[in-house]
Structures are given as C-alpha cells and as structure tokens.
Enzyme design. Structure first.
Site, short mmCIF file in Angstrom:
data_model
loop_
_atom_site.label_atom_id
_atom_site.label_comp_id
_atom_site.label_asym_id
_atom_site.label_seq_id
_atom_site.Cartn_x
_atom_site.Cartn_y
_atom_site.Cartn_z
N GLY A 115 -21.27 17.79 -24.15
CA GLY A 115 -21.93 16.53 -23.70
C GLY A 115 -20.96 15.25 -23.84
O GLY A 115 -19.81 15.49 -23.71
N GLU A 116 -21.34 14.04 -24.02
CA GLU A 116 -20.47 13.03 -24.22
C GLU A 116 -20.27 12.78 -25.46
O GLU A 116 -21.07 12.33 -26.19
CB GLU A 116 -20.91 11.89 -23.22
CG GLU A 116 -20.53 12.07 -21.80
CD GLU A 116 -19.08 12.46 -21.53
OE1 GLU A 116 -18.79 13.41 -20.92
OE2 GLU A 116 -18.28 11.76 -22.10
N SER A 117 -18.94 12.95 -26.15
CA SER A 117 -18.82 12.72 -27.40
C SER A 117 -18.87 11.04 -27.72
O SER A 117 -19.65 10.90 -28.84
CB SER A 117 -17.41 13.04 -28.02
OG SER A 117 -16.43 12.61 -27.14
N CYS B 185 -16.74 21.83 -26.86
CA CYS B 185 -16.12 20.75 -26.22
C CYS B 185 -16.57 19.51 -26.94
O CYS B 185 -15.71 19.07 -27.78
CB CYS B 185 -16.96 20.74 -24.90
SG CYS B 185 -16.12 19.61 -23.60
N ARG C 70 -9.05 14.18 -25.41
CA ARG C 70 -10.10 14.02 -24.64
C ARG C 70 -9.69 14.10 -23.33
O ARG C 70 -8.71 13.51 -22.84
CB ARG C 70 -11.07 12.93 -24.85
CG ARG C 70 -11.73 12.91 -26.32
CD ARG C 70 -12.51 11.63 -26.41
NE ARG C 70 -13.68 11.65 -25.38
CZ ARG C 70 -14.10 10.66 -24.76
NH1 ARG C 70 -13.33 9.48 -24.82
NH2 ARG C 70 -15.07 10.58 -23.97
N ILE D 2 -15.31 22.15 -18.48
CA ILE D 2 -15.60 21.04 -17.96
C ILE D 2 -15.10 19.69 -18.37
O ILE D 2 -15.56 19.15 -19.73
CB ILE D 2 -17.39 20.60 -18.17
CG1 ILE D 2 -18.00 21.90 -17.70
CG2 ILE D 2 -18.01 19.65 -17.48
CD1 ILE D 2 -18.19 22.12 -16.12
N ARG D 3 -14.15 18.98 -17.71
CA ARG D 3 -13.64 17.72 -18.34
C ARG D 3 -13.24 18.21 -19.81
O ARG D 3 -13.56 17.10 -20.55
CB ARG D 3 -14.63 16.48 -18.27
CG ARG D 3 -14.90 15.83 -16.85
CD ARG D 3 -16.08 15.00 -16.70
NE ARG D 3 -15.87 13.84 -17.68
CZ ARG D 3 -15.07 12.62 -17.70
NH1 ARG D 3 -14.68 12.45 -16.38
NH2 ARG D 3 -15.01 11.98 -18.58
N HIS E 250 -17.13 25.90 -22.57
CA HIS E 250 -18.63 26.14 -22.62
C HIS E 250 -19.14 27.69 -22.77
O HIS E 250 -19.63 27.90 -21.71
CB HIS E 250 -19.46 25.17 -21.84
CG HIS E 250 -18.99 23.73 -21.83
ND1 HIS E 250 -19.48 23.03 -22.82
CD2 HIS E 250 -18.08 23.20 -21.18
CE1 HIS E 250 -19.12 21.81 -22.64
NE2 HIS E 250 -18.26 21.73 -21.62
N GLU F 28 -21.74 28.53 -23.76
CA GLU F 28 -23.10 28.43 -23.52
C GLU F 28 -23.43 28.70 -21.96
O GLU F 28 -24.58 28.63 -21.51
CB GLU F 28 -23.70 27.06 -24.05
CG GLU F 28 -23.27 25.88 -23.42
CD GLU F 28 -21.93 25.37 -24.07
OE1 GLU F 28 -21.13 25.96 -24.75
OE2 GLU F 28 -21.84 24.20 -24.07
#
Lengths: 303, 206
Positions: free
Chosen positions: B47-49, B79, B106, B138-139, B174, B176
């Site tokens: 997600g977004e940390s 991530c 990051r 992903i990023r 990821h 998942e």
C-alpha cells in the site's frame, strides 16, 4: 487451411497485472484532487494514498465554465517533485495525445475523466496500448465493463463531481452492485442476453457472473464532502474514495483531508468517524445535484 | 489452529487474506492495537507507507507491532509493510519501526512505468526450491545496508528482495499478487511451527 481460432486476452498479460497491481495498492485509501504542489503536499501529509493533478477542481470548472483540459505540464512536474506518493492526472475523454503526454511525464495513473471537456464524442482511448494504467468513470455495470474492455485497470463510479452532493455517487454504486448481483444468479445460457442488454463485452460479463465482482478495483468518486460521505461509499462497496472539491473548497483542507482518510479506513467504526469529524470547520457549500439541468451534468459525458 | 491477522489500515490487505486462504490459513482484518496483540501472526501488506504511518499515529499500533514481533510471533511484510519494519527509510528520510535491520529506499526503481513482473532465479533453495519465483514489483523499494542477522532468500539483479530475520519475513515485491504461493506457504509453515504464546498474556490482550 484456415488459421485456428485463438484469441489472445490482454487481461492475463504481465503488463495488465502490473497496472491492476498499483490499483490494489490504493485500496482502502483516499485519492485527492490537487492543482499544485502546495495542495499535493497538504494531501500527502494528511495521509492521501495518491493525488490527482488537474487544472481546476470540479466545482471551479462548474462555476467558471470554459473548456477544461489536462493540467499544465509544469504543474504536473511540480507535483511529481513535491510528493512521494503516486501521482495521477486527468486527460479528456478520447484525448489520445493528452494521455500520451501524461504517460511521458511518468504519471502513475491516468484518469480519462468526464470532469474535463470531452475531446471525442464517440470513442474513449484504447488503454491496452499504453504502459501507464488508466482509471475511468462509470454510472452502471455496462459502462464499467466497456471501459475495462478498452483496458481500464481501475473503475470509479462517477457520481456528480463538483457538487458536494453524494446522491449520484450512491446511485451509481447501488446500480453497479445491483447489476453485478443480478448477473450472479443467471445460468450460462443467459449470459449472452445479459451482455446484449448491458452493451458490454461477453467475456467480461461472463467473468463477472462467475466471480460476483468487477475484475479490477472499484472505487467511488463525485460529491464526497465529509468523512461520513467517504464512509458511506465504503459501506456501499467502494474499495477506496476519490475526493475532489470537497477538501480544498472547505475552510480547513488539512484537517478535513485527515478526517476523510480516517473515515475511509475506519468506515465500520461510527464512533471513530464521529471523533474525526469534530471541529472540521465549514464544508464546501455545494449544489444540490437534483437541481442541475441535464446540460450541466458531467456524468453524462462518455458512455 | 493459530490465528493470523492482516493490518487493514490501507493497501492490498484483501489480496493477502486470499493468499493466506490458498495456503490454508484463515486471516482476519486488523485495525486496532488490541486486535493486533491478540493475533498469533501478522501480515503488514502493500500500500502506501506514508498513509499507513499517518493512520498509525497515536493508536499504539507501532508499539503493538514491536511487542508482537519481540514475542517471536511470525510477521510477513510486503513492500510498504517491509518499509514500516525497517530500521531506516529514505525518500523521504525517516526512522522505521527498527525491527528489521535494513535501510529501505522508497520507490527505488522509479515510478509506475518501472513496475514489472519478474521471474526470480537467484533463490535460497532450501527455503524456496528450484523453480523461478514470480515476483510482482509495484513502485518497489530496495533494501540496503543489511544487518548481520538478515538472511537473503531471493535476489533480483543482485539486490536482496526477499529476506528473513528471525521470525520476520520481508519482501520488496508482492507475493500476494503472484500466482506463486511459496512465500505465503513459508509464512504459514512458520506459524504452524511457532512456539506457543504465554496464555495469560493472550487473555489479557483480548
């Protein structure tokens, strides 16, 4: 000799999976409309999971009129430099060149959006041809599946942007989920007729009927002005929330943004939403969506 | 049967629940420190940390994660989740929870256009076997300055992308989102092997 019938599906490609992957990362979060780096920083500090760059927020577009276009390139660069979260940007419906420019600028998601003035009255962008992922709006399941068919990696219900009135977001969420549920009770013999009625690609209709959900993340937009509005979208099944004018047209954007983030996560905890909603100051004034005449609606752009 | 929880503040927590279900474990969503302390194992999702930090402020969740990890219960972090666990974080600079002795850089590979599905072949065979491991980046961040206790289970072009440190497993990608269930199976095996917790503490936490 005729060639064997073999239809490659772009949906199982690594390229498409990576696009949907980013949409997965945004779930449970709030994507905030911003026009410059200052607003982007406020959004990031409040806990936005992404920002959406656009030239003017929807309520200003509605008030000032004129042609609404992609955000200026310098603004997009400035926003990308200011924040470390994903940066999305809007292009006009069917504006292939704006979409290509946004892709070249390295934006993380393109929103082919009805909030901007459409560039093509008939066609949307063929999104599978792009490396950058796209999100598109919808009012119903057929529209969602047409956009996914073109390659959208995320769907958001349209609502009515720039009003601060949640009623159309609710209408569109209810409609999409009702239609999804309707498909799940059909037998396979009925799928083609359903595809015909929805005016949607058969393969996607069949997939939704078998799985009971959209094949890409399903977010909500259009009219979210309060933490309670965001929580309502989550209750109705939206996996994340876009907020446009609701934040930066309120009296205390940083505080309201933070509260909407809190409500989007803790949507099942009303006491927590109540606490987050205290002392937020004035919300955006808003316009009752039911008072808008047909020509003033943004949601009817695109099909 | 041990219980597992997925931190569900923001991100792809649902994908983790599905991946755990495929590995034979029922997991629940966790949004408070109390729920967190009553679980036998924890997943910190992607997600977004920055968003997750914000949502954890003043909730006691960071302290609860530290307590859970210190008690020896298995933690899987992917991530953004791995970024949270790190000692140090860059872009922008800040302290992490300090439970995993690495620096997390990051967005180290660039923006979304640089996201990719990669088949990793540089694997720890004992943990993962011989087959290439499908990894969705992903990023993604990069781990740097790995501490002595950090064991590398997979590399991408020489960079550590899957690591283990005691009861913690952390990936910059990821698992998942992959069709490959090996990383989640590794985690579930660790849970099944796990040492039993102090029963009194468990009751207290609930």
């Amino acid at each position: 000799m005729t060639a064997p019938l073999s239809i490659e599906s772009p949906f199982s490609s690594d390229a498409f999976r990576v696009k949907v992957g980013l949409a997965e990362m945004l779930k449970g979060g709030v994507i905030m409309d911003v026009v410059d780096a200052g607003q982007a920083k406020i959004a990031e500090d409040a806990g936005a999971c992404a920002v959406m760059a656009l030239e003017r927020v929807p309520s200003d577009i509605r008030r000032d009129g004129g042609v609404a276009r992609m955000s200026p390139v310098s603004k997009i660069r400035e926003i990308e430099a200011a924040v470390s979260i994903p940066v999305m940007a809007k292009c006009r419906i069917g504006h292939i060149a704006e979409a290509r420019i946004l892709e070249s600028l390295g934006v993380d998601f393109v929103d082919e959006s009805e909030v901007l003035t459409p560039a093509d009255e008939e066609n949307h962008v063929y999104k599978h041809d792009f490396k950058v992922p796209f999100v598109c709006g919808c009012r119903n399941l057929g529209e969602a599946l047409r956009r996914i068919g073109e390659g959208a990696a995320m769907i958001r219900t349209k609502g009515e942007a720039g009003t601060g009135d949640i009623v159309h977001a609710v209408r569109h969420l209810r409609e999409v989920f009702r239609q999804i549920k309707g498909l799940t009770i059909l037998t396979k013999d009925e799928w083609m007729a359903a595809a015909k009625n929805l005016q949607a690609p058969f393969g996607l209709v069949a997939w939704v009927a078998a799985n009971g959900r959209l094949p890409v993340p399903n977010f909500a937009a259009g009219g979210v002005a309060t933490p309670a509005d965001a929580a309502l979208c989550r209750i109705l099944g939206a996996e994340a929330v876009f907020v446009g004018s609701g934040i930066f047209k309120s009296s205390d954007p940083a505080k309201r943004a933070r509260a909407i983030v809190e409500a989007t996560t803790h949507w099942q905890d009303p006491a927590r939403i109540a606490k987050a909603s205290e002392d937020l100051g004035e919300g955006m004034k808003g316009i009752e969506a039911a008072k808008l005449v047909e020509g003033e609606l943004l949601q009817t752009r695109g099909w | 049967m041990p219980s597992a929880g997925v931190l569900a503040l923001q991100g792809d927590f649902e994908a983790h629940r599905k991946a755990l279900a495929a590995a034979g474990l029922d997991a629940r969503e966790i949004r408070t420190a109390g729920e967190l302390l009553s679980t036998d194992a924890l997943v910190l999702p992607g997600g977004e940390s920055t968003t997750m930090w914000k949502l954890m402020e003043g909730t006691g969740i960071p302290e609860a994660i530290a307590e859970l990890a210190a008690s020896g219960r298995p933690v899987l972090a992917t991530c953004a989740g791995a970024i949270l666990l790190s000692r140090r974080i860059t872009h922008p600079d800040r302290e992490g929870l300090g439970l995993l002795d690495v620096t997390a850089v990051r967005n180290a590979y660039g923006r979304q256009l640089d996201s990719a599905v990669v088949r990793l072949t540089d694997l720890d065979r004992e943990a993962l076997g011989d087959e290439p491991l499908e990894a969705v980046f992903i990023r993604a961040p990069r781990f740097r300055d790995l501490g002595r206790g950090v064991e590398v289970l997979a590399r991408r072009d020489g960079d550590a992308v899957l690591v283990r440190s005691g009861n913690l497993i952390a990936a910059t990608f990821h698992p998942e989102l992959a069709r490959d269930g090996r990383v989640h199976r590794l985690f579930v095996e660790a849970i099944r092997r796990g040492k039993p917790r102090d029963a009194g503490k468990l009751v207290g936490a609930r």
